[in-house]
Enzyme design. Sequence first.
Site, PDB file in Angstrom:
ATOM      1  N   SER A   1     -33.421 -80.934 -52.016  1.00 43.09           N
ATOM      2  CA  SER A   1     -34.514 -81.852 -51.723  1.00 43.09           C
ATOM      3  C   SER A   1     -34.094 -83.015 -50.821  1.00 43.09           C
ATOM      4  O   SER A   1     -33.800 -82.809 -49.662  1.00 43.09           O
ATOM      5  CB  SER A   1     -35.121 -82.344 -53.035  1.00 43.09           C
TER       6      SER A   1
ATOM      7  N   ASP B   1     -29.195 -81.637 -37.386  1.00 43.78           N
ATOM      8  CA  ASP B   1     -30.073 -81.543 -36.217  1.00 43.78           C
ATOM      9  C   ASP B   1     -29.680 -82.532 -35.116  1.00 43.78           C
ATOM     10  O   ASP B   1     -29.799 -82.235 -33.925  1.00 43.78           O
ATOM     11  CB  ASP B   1     -31.530 -81.769 -36.624  1.00 43.78           C
TER      12      ASP B   1
ATOM     13  N   LYS C   1     -35.218 -76.463 -51.533  1.00 41.39           N
ATOM     14  CA  LYS C   1     -36.455 -77.121 -51.946  1.00 41.39           C
ATOM     15  C   LYS C   1     -36.994 -77.951 -50.785  1.00 41.39           C
ATOM     16  O   LYS C   1     -36.328 -78.854 -50.298  1.00 41.39           O
ATOM     17  CB  LYS C   1     -36.223 -78.026 -53.152  1.00 41.39           C
TER      18      LYS C   1
END
Length: 749
Positions: free
Chosen positions: A476, A487, A501
């Site tokens: 999460s 990224d 999740k």
Amino acid sequence: MTFRPALALLLALTVTCTYAQSAADLGAGGNRKAAVWPLKPTATQAQAAQLSARFLTRFHYDAQPLDDAMSAKIYKDYFKLLDSDKVFFTQQDMDKFAPLATKLDDAIWNQDLSAPFDIYNKFLERAVQRMTYARSLLKDGFSFDGNESYEYDRKNASWAKDDAALNALWRKRTMNDWLRLKLAGKSDDEIRKTLTKRYTNYIERLKQLDGEDAFQTFMTAYAETTDPHTDYLSPRQAENFAIQMKLSLEGIGAQLQARDDYTMIFSLVPGGPAEKSAKLKPGDRIVGVGQGDSGPIVDVIGWRLDDVVNLIRGKKDTTVRLEILPADAGPDGKHELISLVRKKVNIEESAAKKKIIDIKDGDVVRKIGVIDLPSFYSDFGARSEGDKDYRSATRDVAKLLGELKAAGVQGIIVDLRNNGGGSLAEADSMTGLFTGKGPAVQVRDARGQVDVQGADNAEPVWNGPLAVLVNRGTASASEIFSAAIQDYGRGLVIGTPTFGKGTVQTLIDLDRFSQNPEGKPQYGELKMTVQEFFRINGGSTQIKGVTPDLAFPNNGDDKDFGESTYDNALPWTHIAPADYKPEGDLKGYLPQLESLHAARVANSPSWKLMLDELAQYKTMRAKTTVSLNFAQRETERKQLDATQAGFRARQKAIDGSDDYLKDQDSSLDDGLDPGERSLKSELKQEQDAKKAPDAQLREAAHIVADEVGLLKTDPKLATDILPPGSDYLATVLAGADKPAAAASTAATH
């Protein structure tokens, strides 16, 4: 009641991003005063159930009607929660309950919870019957000369046909309990005494379950049927969840444990009133609790732990009196009366921590800083009230980063292994500590509207070499942070694929929508999925999780643990990327780091030991049955003992110490359940776990040290990898490495 205003308030409430809720340190489990059976639902519980249904069917991210189809799902999950191993109910019981499978929706809408309570009452009845039967078998003992086996993993088993078949199963189950103790060296008399006490205690705990437990279990079944991460929290559970998030409470600062009929001091929180008083110690038993300087002492022997905790917790600067039976006193020992003033207690054990690992590279030593972050916590209440000193994970980590920079570290590892998440806002702001201002995550609501969220940091706190260490328990909010770092090309993600999740929950205080908004909390809270988050590159962590840049061996838990194991998990999807600019390109040095890593672990005794221990773990997990023949089990135990002894010998050869494994049988089954071992033994197990070598963290530090070395020898590569304008180039990279002889002798292993 109108729900449009409710929706506006709902979205303004605390947003959390977590995959699992663990018990708070100071308040779950244990014994309670006997409840009155059969259990009956209250009007408040019926109203709370209906109110929850209104929210879940209208405002859930994937809202589904509460109808007969949903009822069937709730029915299935309810029995799974009550009897997942299928050892209490029979097929005959299930046949009788079958008509209720499509009635549970009516029970909620009509505010008539008699059907789910009937099921729970039958569970209690059957469980007491089973334990009573198991206890009756102890008188004559067992013979272990036959060829019987016991299937202990029954998640895919069928219900026993009738009571006779269930008795046969329980005879084997009880035989296995006896055999485990026998293999651990216990005499028949000791075994009979231990198991009689175990089954009797279990019966007593069953008798102390009450209507709140029944309601909580049923509502958990309903909530989790909508999606894996929606939960209902009773008022007490809601309080404990808040403690988890803010890492503080008002009380005496003692971790308690239920032992037989007593509430025992398990440990003292550093800096808390209990520790500062020097009047309490682990092993002391609390037999009575009084309020204020003169309130009556309430006898709490035989109480459930959370009820005792409820008496001990209280407002800051108020007095609580504890009647104590000292640890070294017998049952008839002299009691002591201790007065303590409650204070705000910080639970530092669950806060971010730092350490430094010294990595030798040829004739130099590189200092790698490690930040261990158990969760993305935040004191939402203090923040909303304008407290400038509110507690948060980001604030703590920023402070630790400053301390590590001052200590001259050349790289940072953020250890997020088994970090189940927490505050979405904290994941955003912590990303900014390493990237500065910019997007960190995209959040999509049920209407399809996408909101790009990020950090407001003008400048990053750390812009040097960075790695994030993850595993299957990384979930999460932890996945948001890891994915953003990946990224941006800001750092390496190292470890095993994460949980997967990709949903966001909000907390709904049901009392705010009830007829009693100003009174004592009675309706509980709903932790409901309202959004889905996406990486800034447009992909989702849902199901797939975050794939590491550099992979470590996994332990096989992905088959039973993770988002992909849930039948009702949302599918993976993607959206358009956010407007962001990568800060580095890891392709420039990733192949070299992988090559250095592979060469090092190929010749690493500690890595080879870890792989062999993982292989042994997978072998043990793959077993679903055990023999009930003593000779065969004894042979297997000796083989396991030899394997574990070999592991210990190899570890001692690696680091010259096996202090954390001095008890030669510590890794073997002692036949005891939690709470049956001595307090000293349990405390030692906790300490040993903290001391145990961590080959993966050590190797991650080596990888970051390799990165530092590559960047120092190739300035162009450093310019490609590190953020634009990084002060790291001018400070650490330009500086001289410390000779190996000057390295700290207290390197962390």
